[in-house]
Design a protein around this motif. Sequence first.
Motif, PDB file in Angstrom:
ATOM      1  N   CYS A 140       0.906  -1.293  -0.076  1.00 53.45           N
ATOM      2  CA  CYS A 140      -0.068   0.108  -0.027  1.00 53.45           C
ATOM      3  C   CYS A 140       0.824   1.215  -0.026  1.00 53.45           C
ATOM      4  O   CYS A 140       1.888   1.254   0.617  1.00 53.45           O
ATOM      5  CB  CYS A 140      -0.978   0.174   1.263  1.00 53.45           C
ATOM      6  SG  CYS A 140      -1.843   1.404   1.191  1.00 53.45           S
ATOM      7  N   LYS A 142      -0.627   4.382   0.410  1.00 49.61           N
ATOM      8  CA  LYS A 142      -1.238   5.444   1.314  1.00 49.61           C
ATOM      9  C   LYS A 142      -0.546   5.529   2.627  1.00 49.61           C
ATOM     10  O   LYS A 142       0.275   4.549   2.995  1.00 49.61           O
ATOM     11  CB  LYS A 142      -2.780   5.022   1.485  1.00 49.61           C
ATOM     12  CG  LYS A 142      -3.418   4.942   0.199  1.00 49.61           C
ATOM     13  CD  LYS A 142      -3.866   6.525  -0.125  1.00 49.61           C
ATOM     14  CE  LYS A 142      -4.876   6.278  -1.320  1.00 49.61           C
ATOM     15  NZ  LYS A 142      -4.529   6.042  -2.620  1.00 49.61           N
ATOM     16  N   CYS A 144      -2.335   6.246   5.712  1.00 47.52           N
ATOM     17  CA  CYS A 144      -3.330   6.425   6.809  1.00 47.52           C
ATOM     18  C   CYS A 144      -2.770   6.509   8.208  1.00 47.52           C
ATOM     19  O   CYS A 144      -2.015   5.659   8.535  1.00 47.52           O
ATOM     20  CB  CYS A 144      -4.383   5.493   6.657  1.00 47.52           C
ATOM     21  SG  CYS A 144      -5.279   5.416   5.054  1.00 47.52           S
ATOM     22  N   CYS A 147      -2.315   3.390  10.445  1.00 44.71           N
ATOM     23  CA  CYS A 147      -2.316   1.869   9.748  1.00 44.71           C
ATOM     24  C   CYS A 147      -1.148   1.544   9.506  1.00 44.71           C
ATOM     25  O   CYS A 147      -0.071   2.378   9.100  1.00 44.71           O
ATOM     26  CB  CYS A 147      -3.219   2.000   8.369  1.00 44.71           C
ATOM     27  SG  CYS A 147      -3.174   0.231   7.637  1.00 44.71           S
ATOM     28  N   PRO A 150       1.532  -0.165   5.648  1.00 46.21           N
ATOM     29  CA  PRO A 150       2.477   0.138   4.629  1.00 46.21           C
ATOM     30  C   PRO A 150       3.938  -0.264   5.079  1.00 46.21           C
ATOM     31  O   PRO A 150       4.666  -0.321   4.327  1.00 46.21           O
ATOM     32  CB  PRO A 150       2.153   1.682   4.582  1.00 46.21           C
ATOM     33  CG  PRO A 150       0.821   2.014   5.045  1.00 46.21           C
ATOM     34  CD  PRO A 150       0.307   0.959   5.992  1.00 46.21           C
ATOM     35  N   HIS A 221     -10.201   1.562  -1.943  1.00 53.16           N
ATOM     36  CA  HIS A 221     -10.073   2.737  -1.121  1.00 53.16           C
ATOM     37  C   HIS A 221     -11.034   4.114  -1.922  1.00 53.16           C
ATOM     38  O   HIS A 221     -10.748   4.010  -3.120  1.00 53.16           O
ATOM     39  CB  HIS A 221      -8.710   3.229  -1.164  1.00 53.16           C
ATOM     40  CG  HIS A 221      -8.205   4.392  -0.322  1.00 53.16           C
ATOM     41  ND1 HIS A 221      -8.689   5.623  -0.594  1.00 53.16           N
ATOM     42  CD2 HIS A 221      -7.505   4.629   0.847  1.00 53.16           C
ATOM     43  CE1 HIS A 221      -8.284   6.597   0.362  1.00 53.16           C
ATOM     44  NE2 HIS A 221      -7.611   5.664   1.196  1.00 53.16           N
TER      45      HIS A 221
HETATM   46 FE1  SF4 Z   1      -3.353   1.429   3.105  1.00 57.09          FE
HETATM   47 FE2  SF4 Z   1      -4.810   3.252   4.337  1.00 57.09          FE
HETATM   48 FE3  SF4 Z   1      -5.835   0.734   3.722  1.00 57.09          FE
HETATM   49 FE4  SF4 Z   1      -3.906   0.764   5.585  1.00 57.09          FE
HETATM   50  S1  SF4 Z   1      -5.937   1.625   5.777  1.00 57.09           S
HETATM   51  S2  SF4 Z   1      -3.874  -0.445   3.971  1.00 57.09           S
HETATM   52  S3  SF4 Z   1      -2.588   2.827   4.828  1.00 57.09           S
HETATM   53  S4  SF4 Z   1      -5.332   2.492   2.311  1.00 57.09           S
END
Ligand code: SF4
Length: 424
Positions: A140, A142, A144, A147, A150, A221
């Motif tokens: 990933c 992103k 966040c 989270c 990543p 997403h």
């Molecule tokens: Fe990626 Fe956000 Fe999903 Fe975590 S919550 S896997 S950072 S998109």
Amino acid sequence: MNAHDSEKVIGTLVSQGYAQVPTVEEAELVFYNTCSIRDKAEQKVFHRLDQFKRDGKGKTFAVLGCVAQQEGEKIFEKAPHVRMVCGSASYNQLPQMLVQLESGNRRVTGLSLDTEDTFETPLTRRDNPHRAYITVIEGCDKSCAYCVVPFTRGPERSRTSASVIAESRQLAELGSTEIQLLGQNVNSYRDPSPAAWDFATLLDNVGRVPGIRRVRFTTSHPRDFVKQIVDAIDENPALCNHVHLPVQSGSTRVLEAMQRLYTRDQYMQRIAWMKSARRPIAITTDVIVGFPGETEADFEATLGLLDEVEYDSIFSFKYSRRPNTSALALDDHIAEEEKGRRLAILQEKQRQIQIRRNAAYVGVVEECLVEGFNKATGQWIGRTSQNKTLNFLHPVEDGDLTGRYVEARVTRAGPNSLAGEYVN
Ligand code: SF4
Ligand code: 5AD
């Protein structure tokens, strides 16, 4: 996703000459696949590892998955009986790591995240002969704020469309009729080959593979969820009437603090696309309550969102602090007790919504893929295109329905499932 990772690991091990056994007691080598998405899941891992130490004399233990990636060599300190620690981005090196273990290396690690490759393996050992998972994108990009993904699964890597289609065809030939496409964020799928398909094109084409009757995908997403996906569902009958679109919060202020990259209004725009589709698309979501700084008004905005969207079901969680994540540095962490209170209110509201929504299915005939027979209730377990469980009666003497598509009429509805009678 973890379940499918385990299938790939099992396939790799079997190809190396290992045999799978049904219980830990019978095993010489124990691979433990782990999750670290929330604190509770992680604590369970160390508890289980302790248990293994007591019951597992003479066995070799390996820890795989996100806890392995996150804790790395610290696992050897906490659990000295473990001999291998390997994160999901290194599974393509498992065969070599196994050789090292067998040749007597006391400790072996696979913790690199900078692999270019996705874990392609034609050796996957599938658990279910009718429904199969296919990974289309790993990792990933992103960030966040809450989270850990990543950090544990690394950056995004998409597979080529040719390899996804080839795997779909192969599965169809082996008898699978339902495919579930997997990725942390399937919507950011980008075919690395010159064909350069986007996700909507890939989805549509998997749905056109002969023999495939149902295609699902998870997870999306909202920022990258485009209208073409809804259009593809409208046009291609093999694509299921279901989209899982995690919202996390109904407050734009909290969404911003979470670094989710969309506002409530933008999210509602995606919901409007689905609600105006020709097909009845079931919508499900994930919600986090008690993110740092979430006020009572923010929480009420989330409750209001549930009323507005009327989800078919939700997964909801108390915010949990995760290592490395940026939310750790935020002020105003919410007390556990208050998070618990908010979660209970949210879940009760959603339960009422589901009771109401499911009641509308009474009298409706739905096509179900039969997943199996529940001996305790004497009912067959079916799954509708909308991903609802529909249990129904049919004489067992008349044969095994597992894996078949049947029609059942809904006669009763509860908050979490439907019950009905076999039609044909
Ligand atoms: Fe990626 Fe956000 Fe999903 Fe975590 S919550 S896997 S950072 S998109
Ligand atoms: N705390 C609580 N829930 C979380 N999730 C991910 N990280 C956390 C966390 N730190 C939830 C999100 C995500 C789902 C898979 O798990 O809702 O969509």
